[in-house]
Design a protein around this motif. Structure first.
Motif, mmCIF file in Angstrom:
data_model
loop_
_atom_site.group_PDB
_atom_site.id
_atom_site.type_symbol
_atom_site.label_atom_id
_atom_site.label_comp_id
_atom_site.label_asym_id
_atom_site.label_seq_id
_atom_site.Cartn_x
_atom_site.Cartn_y
_atom_site.Cartn_z
ATOM 1 N N VAL A 80 9.910 -6.476 26.476
ATOM 2 C CA VAL A 80 10.994 -6.027 25.597
ATOM 3 C C VAL A 80 10.617 -4.698 24.955
ATOM 4 O O VAL A 80 11.426 -3.757 24.889
ATOM 5 C CB VAL A 80 11.306 -7.082 24.513
ATOM 6 N N THR A 81 9.385 -4.590 24.475
ATOM 7 C CA THR A 81 8.939 -3.328 23.871
ATOM 8 C C THR A 81 8.964 -2.198 24.883
ATOM 9 O O THR A 81 9.402 -1.070 24.585
ATOM 10 C CB THR A 81 7.521 -3.492 23.286
ATOM 11 N N VAL A 82 8.516 -2.476 26.109
ATOM 12 C CA VAL A 82 8.477 -1.449 27.155
ATOM 13 C C VAL A 82 9.879 -0.962 27.481
ATOM 14 O O VAL A 82 10.125 0.258 27.531
ATOM 15 C CB VAL A 82 7.775 -1.982 28.421
ATOM 16 N N ILE A 83 10.826 -1.872 27.713
ATOM 17 C CA ILE A 83 12.163 -1.426 28.107
ATOM 18 C C ILE A 83 12.865 -0.729 26.951
ATOM 19 O O ILE A 83 13.635 0.213 27.164
ATOM 20 C CB ILE A 83 12.997 -2.611 28.648
ATOM 21 N N CYS A 84 12.602 -1.148 25.715
ATOM 22 C CA CYS A 84 13.198 -0.458 24.568
ATOM 23 C C CYS A 84 12.702 0.979 24.500
ATOM 24 O O CYS A 84 13.491 1.910 24.269
ATOM 25 C CB CYS A 84 12.865 -1.200 23.273
ATOM 26 N N GLU A 85 11.410 1.179 24.691
ATOM 27 C CA GLU A 85 10.867 2.535 24.632
ATOM 28 C C GLU A 85 11.349 3.378 25.808
ATOM 29 O O GLU A 85 11.595 4.578 25.659
ATOM 30 C CB GLU A 85 9.340 2.468 24.587
ATOM 31 N N LEU A 86 11.489 2.763 26.973
ATOM 32 C CA LEU A 86 11.978 3.498 28.141
ATOM 33 C C LEU A 86 13.412 3.970 27.926
ATOM 34 O O LEU A 86 13.756 5.111 28.227
ATOM 35 C CB LEU A 86 11.887 2.617 29.385
ATOM 36 N N LEU A 132 27.229 3.367 29.672
ATOM 37 C CA LEU A 132 27.156 2.180 28.823
ATOM 38 C C LEU A 132 26.939 0.916 29.645
ATOM 39 O O LEU A 132 26.103 0.081 29.297
ATOM 40 C CB LEU A 132 28.427 2.057 27.992
ATOM 41 N N SER A 133 27.666 0.753 30.750
ATOM 42 C CA SER A 133 27.534 -0.480 31.542
ATOM 43 C C SER A 133 26.181 -0.545 32.221
ATOM 44 O O SER A 133 25.566 -1.621 32.301
ATOM 45 C CB SER A 133 28.655 -0.584 32.578
ATOM 46 N N ASN A 134 25.664 0.586 32.691
ATOM 47 C CA ASN A 134 24.368 0.571 33.367
ATOM 48 C C ASN A 134 23.209 0.466 32.379
ATOM 49 O O ASN A 134 22.189 -0.158 32.684
ATOM 50 C CB ASN A 134 24.221 1.807 34.248
ATOM 51 N N ALA A 135 23.370 1.041 31.184
ATOM 52 C CA ALA A 135 22.344 0.858 30.154
ATOM 53 C C ALA A 135 22.257 -0.605 29.750
ATOM 54 O O ALA A 135 21.154 -1.150 29.551
ATOM 55 C CB ALA A 135 22.653 1.731 28.939
ATOM 56 N N ALA A 136 23.420 -1.260 29.627
ATOM 57 C CA ALA A 136 23.430 -2.687 29.290
ATOM 58 C C ALA A 136 22.716 -3.494 30.359
ATOM 59 O O ALA A 136 21.913 -4.394 30.066
ATOM 60 C CB ALA A 136 24.868 -3.168 29.123
ATOM 61 N N LEU A 137 22.991 -3.178 31.614
ATOM 62 C CA LEU A 137 22.320 -3.873 32.717
ATOM 63 C C LEU A 137 20.809 -3.688 32.652
ATOM 64 O O LEU A 137 20.037 -4.654 32.764
ATOM 65 C CB LEU A 137 22.850 -3.356 34.054
ATOM 66 N N LEU A 138 20.355 -2.449 32.477
ATOM 67 C CA LEU A 138 18.919 -2.171 32.487
ATOM 68 C C LEU A 138 18.219 -2.841 31.320
ATOM 69 O O LEU A 138 17.074 -3.302 31.456
ATOM 70 C CB LEU A 138 18.673 -0.662 32.469
ATOM 71 N N LEU A 139 18.872 -2.915 30.178
ATOM 72 C CA LEU A 139 18.256 -3.562 29.028
ATOM 73 C C LEU A 139 18.033 -5.051 29.303
ATOM 74 O O LEU A 139 16.970 -5.598 29.008
ATOM 75 C CB LEU A 139 19.128 -3.391 27.786
#
Length: 426
Positions: free
Chosen positions: A155-161, A243-250
């Motif tokens: 979670v920390t890694v994907i948030c920082e990415l 927005l839709s792809n950022a939601a997916l990646l998160l």
């Protein structure tokens, strides 16, 4: 009373700890039509064939009366108006979106993006394992590998990415849970689940819209800033697509990795000889081989459920799947197909030619694979080096409800202490 089918047994939460004997039974009929009309494919070669077949669509709007189409156009669906993410589209739309995302994520345009994050991954893992100290219960140290380690790390890694505040985790995790629930075939019909997923993704998109508005045009080196910056020949990506792809990646950037790390830890505890080899550290490529075997043996994604549908009649393994049919590909079953993998039910990181379906295949091969591999390698290696005499408290542990995104909900481990952290090479 009607006999319970093999597929119904697979979906039964009571079978979550070990679905693999059921997959053995399922493979006796490589393609089977189940109760809700979905065609389930369970053998390796047939799954690979379909993953590369352009007649199998990932755009649920092609399905008659599909939820995706209904939620996109229904007037009562509120905010569910975001365009599909790239994994919900077919070529050429998929290819354009994936190229724009890849431009800002990794090779060939950002080849150093993941490599430069590896030292930070070590820092996060070291901090989380250091936090095990003091978790004493009844004279011993007991930790939950899920809550204390496998969840906070990715979670920390994907948030920082992405450039997302870790403090927002409670908000986006609730929405992430809704997305995962919508992929669970036990929670309703296809249309209902697709509408639920569209609503959860739209809510996540709203979160990202607020996040981007708060930046007031200020951009950094994160992935969101890269997408806003419009790099690439086909840029810019439309705002709704961002927005839709950022939601997916998160969501995808942590949900599957949590399961992979937890499944991996449990598997190593069940195979102490491999854990000892990893702890000794005298086989430089062992950690990478362990991760690949885990992706085959205990993958975090068991099957792709109701997100594929046929654009034409497809004949495969003696069965014709009619046009307009939903299809589920049971990746975990395919990776244990004895007609393709020798001795498939044995965990063997020394396995040669380890081809698996842990990251899917075809044009939708897992976008996050270059990130998940080093995350899991670092996590498992550091746990092996630093935990003193780790032992399972309960086996099997309690599992998450989802049969497709499969992993323990908790994994309690007792240890005799924590070894000091070391600065290890990437």
């Amino acid at each position: 009373m009607a006999q319970t089918s093999i597929w119904q047994q697979i979906l039964d939460p009571s079978r979550r700890a070990d679905p693999y004997p059921l997959y053995t039974e399922l493979r006796k009929t490589p393609v089977v039509r189940v109760e809700d009309g979905t065609y389930v494919v369970s053998t390796y070669r047939e799954i690979v064939s379909l993953l590369h077949d352009p007649r199998l669509s990932s755009d649920m709007r092609n399905l008659p009366e599909s939820a995706a189409g209904a939620s996109a156009q229904g007037p009562d669906e509120g905010p569910a108006t975001l365009p599909p993410s790239f994994i919900q589209t077919d070529a050429p739309a998929h290819d354009r979106l994936r190229r724009l995302l890849t431009w800002n994520f990794g090779p060939p345009h950002r080849p150093g993006r993941i490599d430069t994050m590896i030292p930070r991954m070590f820092e996060i893992v070291t901090r989380e394992i250091d936090g095990f100290v003091g978790k004493d219960r009844l004279g011993t140290t007991r930790v939950d590998i899920v809550d204390d380690f496998a969840y906070p790390f990715p979670v920390t890694v994907i948030c920082e990415l992405l450039g997302v505040s870790r403090e927002d985790e409670p908000r986006f995790q609730a929405l992430s849970d809704a997305v995962v629930q919508a992929a669970d075939p036990t929670t309703g019909g296809i249309t209902e689940r697709q509408r639920g997923r569209a609503k959860a993704v739209a809510d996540l998109g709203q979160y990202f819209a607020e996040l981007l508005d708060a930046r007031h045009g200020q951009r950094g080196d994160d992935l969101l800033s890269g997408l806003l910056g419009g790099d690439g020949d086909e840029a810019p990506m439309a705002p709704g697509e961002i927005l839709s792809n950022a939601a997916l990646l998160l969501v995808a950037g942590h949900e599957t990795t949590v399961n992979l790390i937890t499944n991996g830890t449990l598997t190593l505890l069940r195979h102490p000889e491999v854990l000892d080899r990893l702890r000794r550290g005298d086989e430089p490529d062992l950690a990478a081989r362990v991760v690949e075997e885990l992706l085959r043996y205990e993958p975090p994604v068991q099957f792709l459920s109701n997100n594929r549908n046929t654009l034409d009649d497809i004949e495969i393994a003696g069965t014709t799947i009619p046009k307009g049919s939903p299809v589920t590909l049971v990746l975990a079953s395919g990776s244990r197909d004895p007609d393709f993998v020798p001795d498939p039910d044995r965990f063997d990181p020394d396995r040669e030619h380890n081809e698996h379906l842990g990251f899917g295949g075809g044009i939708h091969y897992c976008f996050g694979a270059p990130l998940a591999r080093p995350e899991t390698r670092i996590a498992l290696t550091e746990l092996a080096h630093r935990l003193k005499n780790p032992r399972r408290v309960a086996d099997p542990p309690p599992y998450r409800a989802s049969p497709s995104l499969r992993g323990p909900r908790h994994l309690l481990v007792e240890i005799d202490g924590v070894n000091p952290g070391q600065h290890r090479p990437p």
